[in-house]
Design a protein around this motif. Structure first.
Motif, mmCIF file in Angstrom:
data_model
loop_
_atom_site.group_PDB
_atom_site.id
_atom_site.type_symbol
_atom_site.label_atom_id
_atom_site.label_comp_id
_atom_site.label_asym_id
_atom_site.label_seq_id
_atom_site.Cartn_x
_atom_site.Cartn_y
_atom_site.Cartn_z
ATOM 1 N N THR A 14 0.838 -1.199 0.000
ATOM 2 C CA THR A 14 0.000 0.000 0.000
ATOM 3 C C THR A 14 0.875 1.253 0.000
ATOM 4 O O THR A 14 2.101 1.187 0.105
ATOM 5 N N THR A 32 1.211 3.285 2.328
ATOM 6 C CA THR A 32 1.919 3.393 3.604
ATOM 7 C C THR A 32 3.307 2.766 3.511
ATOM 8 O O THR A 32 4.268 3.258 4.131
ATOM 9 N N ASP A 56 -4.356 7.641 0.466
ATOM 10 C CA ASP A 56 -5.197 6.468 0.722
ATOM 11 C C ASP A 56 -4.346 5.256 0.392
ATOM 12 O O ASP A 56 -3.157 5.384 0.107
ATOM 13 N N ASP A 57 -4.916 4.071 0.408
ATOM 14 C CA ASP A 57 -4.119 2.862 0.224
ATOM 15 C C ASP A 57 -3.364 2.820 -1.096
ATOM 16 O O ASP A 57 -2.302 2.187 -1.195
#
Length: 537
Positions: free
Chosen positions: A107, A109, A155-156
């Protein structure tokens, strides 16, 4: 990235295309690659040598990559990207469903974690400086925070990166190994040993590593690019002397001699029709050069520097190394965007050199020193340069030292009048002309301990270089390359270097490894682009 002459030179072929490199290539099978030395690390934040560079690229992916066999940037883990009008904000949309080797989906992140990690001083990444344009870099690199304020996981599947200044090289930086995405949980599990337990999203996953013996890669069945990789398995055997590896390749026991053709065997190999058929020659982003210290007399005199350029017989030097290079006339290598095919530079002209020396007040010549690394063939090259200089009245004493001592001498402003860069010559970190300027010709590199051993600093050209790199809008790409082209020819007109040659890479591989176009030497995935290797039998 520094590159030693005649270091690892194996490379493998590929064709352009978003999915399969060779549509008619056979799938499956295993190959064996040999190296003399063990692999130092497979951590993308740390690895920075010719041996692990391409191994890391097969285990990990970045947001960007290069079209196979070219220097053309293409999205990789990114599905697409946009750049704001002011060139300060990059927004990357990630491919959905990309998995790490441990099965977890990647992802945004993970991208942020990767960039935070590479600039964190505790990581001790040699590539941290490449990310200096990202907002918050100074605080993160100083250890004041463990997060880059300019990198956000929106977002992801969306990453937004804000820069503190426009930087036209930024997409190239996102293609460097240092920016290849890692899973936080595995890094934290192994800590400093992550480089021995690598987990990425790449075409291969590492399944075994026995120190001093071998490393094994196996196909990633969930790889996000259809049709890749071609092979099921690659075994990297270490502890193999290059001459032994060559004999094993002749017997069909291995497929790639990772350390290349031993210099002592080069002519013998090239005369063997069976072996020569399995050799591919290709250019790389490399220039070998002599630095002339512009802050030390008499090299503070332009005519003296021009005379030295005219005194050196580059064709003869290329013959000394068995033709494993092509003569150079400018800092950039021919493959690099910005190389000026119409630039003539300084021709070999000993009589013209003598006339320039006389005009400069050195009609009787002068005495100087030429520093060189003490590993063959560097001293032999230095002796050829010494003879060329003596032919125009310049007496150069050769200072043959360990490579580290030559580097140290170059980093002292008043120590080394001349340095032959062989064994330490520049090979690009990424295929952009700016990488050949700042570290080795720009004012920023002309500092104690720096790599600008000519101590050349032209403030006006430095301003032009900064302006060129601020041309981050894709619509300015051609103008930017033209600006860099003029920068490098203007620099060479001032002769802080004698560009001597652009080293060629010679690949030797087994007859099993072949494709419709043969085996190519990739200019970026150094030395081998394993993802596209396949067996023709």
């Amino acid at each position: 990235m520094r590159n030693s002459l005649f270091a690892g030179v194996a490379a493998c072929a590929m064709m352009l295309g978003g999915t399969s490199a060779f549509a008619d290539g056979h799938m499956g099978g295993a190959i064996t690659v040999t190296y003399k030395d063990d692999v130092s690390t497979l951590d993308p934040a740390i690895g920075y040598d010719w041996q692990n560079w391409s191994m890391i690229k097969s285990l990990f992916d970045g947001l960007m990559d290069y079209a196979p066999g070219t220097t053309d940037l293409v999205p990789d883990l990114a599905q697409s990207y946009t750049i704001s009008e002011d060139g300060l904000t990059y927004t990357f949309k990630l491919k959905p469903g990309v998995k790490f080797h441990n099965g977890r989906e990647m992802t945004a992140t993970d991208v942020k974690y990767t960039l935070d990690r590479v600039v964190n001083p505790t990581t001790q990444s040699p590539g941290a400086g490449f990310f200096a344009a990202i907002d918050g870099f100074d605080a993160a690199s100083a250890g004041d925070t463990d997060s880059l304020s300019g990198v956000q996981a929106v977002d992801d599947l969306t990453v937004q990166i804000n820069l503190s200044r426009p930087d036209a090289t930024f997409l190239h930086v996102m293609a460097l190994n240092f920016a290849h995405v890692v899973p936080s949980e595995v890094v934290e599990q192994y800590g400093a040993d992550f480089g021995k337990h690598p987990v990425g999203t790449g075409a291969y996953e590492m399944t075994e590593w026995t120190l001093g013996q071998h490393v094994v890669f196996e196909k990633n069945a969930d790889y996000h690019i259809e049709g890749l990789p071609k092979l099921d398995k690659i075994t990297f055997e270490v502890g193999q002397e290059p001459i032994v590896a060559l004999l094993r390749l002749e017997r069909g026991e291995i497929d790639i001699a990772g350390d290349g053709i031993p210099p002592a065997k080069f002519l013998e190999v090239m005369k063997n029709p069976d072996l020569k058929a399995n050799i591919v020659e290709g250019s790389q982003l490399h220039t070998g050069y002599i630095t002339l210290n512009t802050q030390m007399a008499p090299f503070d005199n332009l005519k003296v520097r021009q005379a030295v350029n005219m005194a050196v017989n580059k064709d003869r030097i290329v013959r000394i190394i068995n033709g494993r290079a092509v003569p150079a006339n400018q800092p950039l290598p021919p493959l690099m965007p910005g190389y000026d095919e119409n630039y003539e530079g300084f021709k070999f002209d000993p009589e013209g050199a003598k006339a320039l020396l006389a005009e400069a007040g050195f009609g009787d010549g002068f005495t100087t020193e030429l520093y060189v690394a003490n590993t063959d063939p560097q001293p032999r090259i230095a002796q050829a340069i010494q003879q060329d200089l003596s032919n125009v009245g310049i007496k150069a004493e050769i200072k043959s030292l360990a490579q580290a001592n030559v580097i140290a001498a170059g980093g002292e402003k008043d120590q080394a009048p001349m340095i032959w860069s062989g064994g330490m010559a520049w090979i690009a970190d990424f295929p952009d002309p700016s990488n050949f300027y700042g570290p080795i010709l720009g004012c920023g590199g002309a500092v104690p301990g720096g790599w600008n051993w000519s101590w050349y600093c032209n403030a006006e050209i430095d301003e032009r270089a900064i302006a060129a790199d601020a041309m981050a809008d894709p619509s300015q790409a051609n103008d930017r390359i033209e600006a860099w082209k003029k920068i490098f020819t203007d620099v060479q007109d001032e002769a802080p270097w004698v560009p001597v040659f652009n080293e060629q890479r010679f690949t030797i591989r087994s007859s099993r490894l072949a494709g419709p176009e043969g085996i190519f030497v990739d200019p970026v995935h150094i030395p081998v682009h394993y993802d596209h290797v396949y067996i023709s039998e």
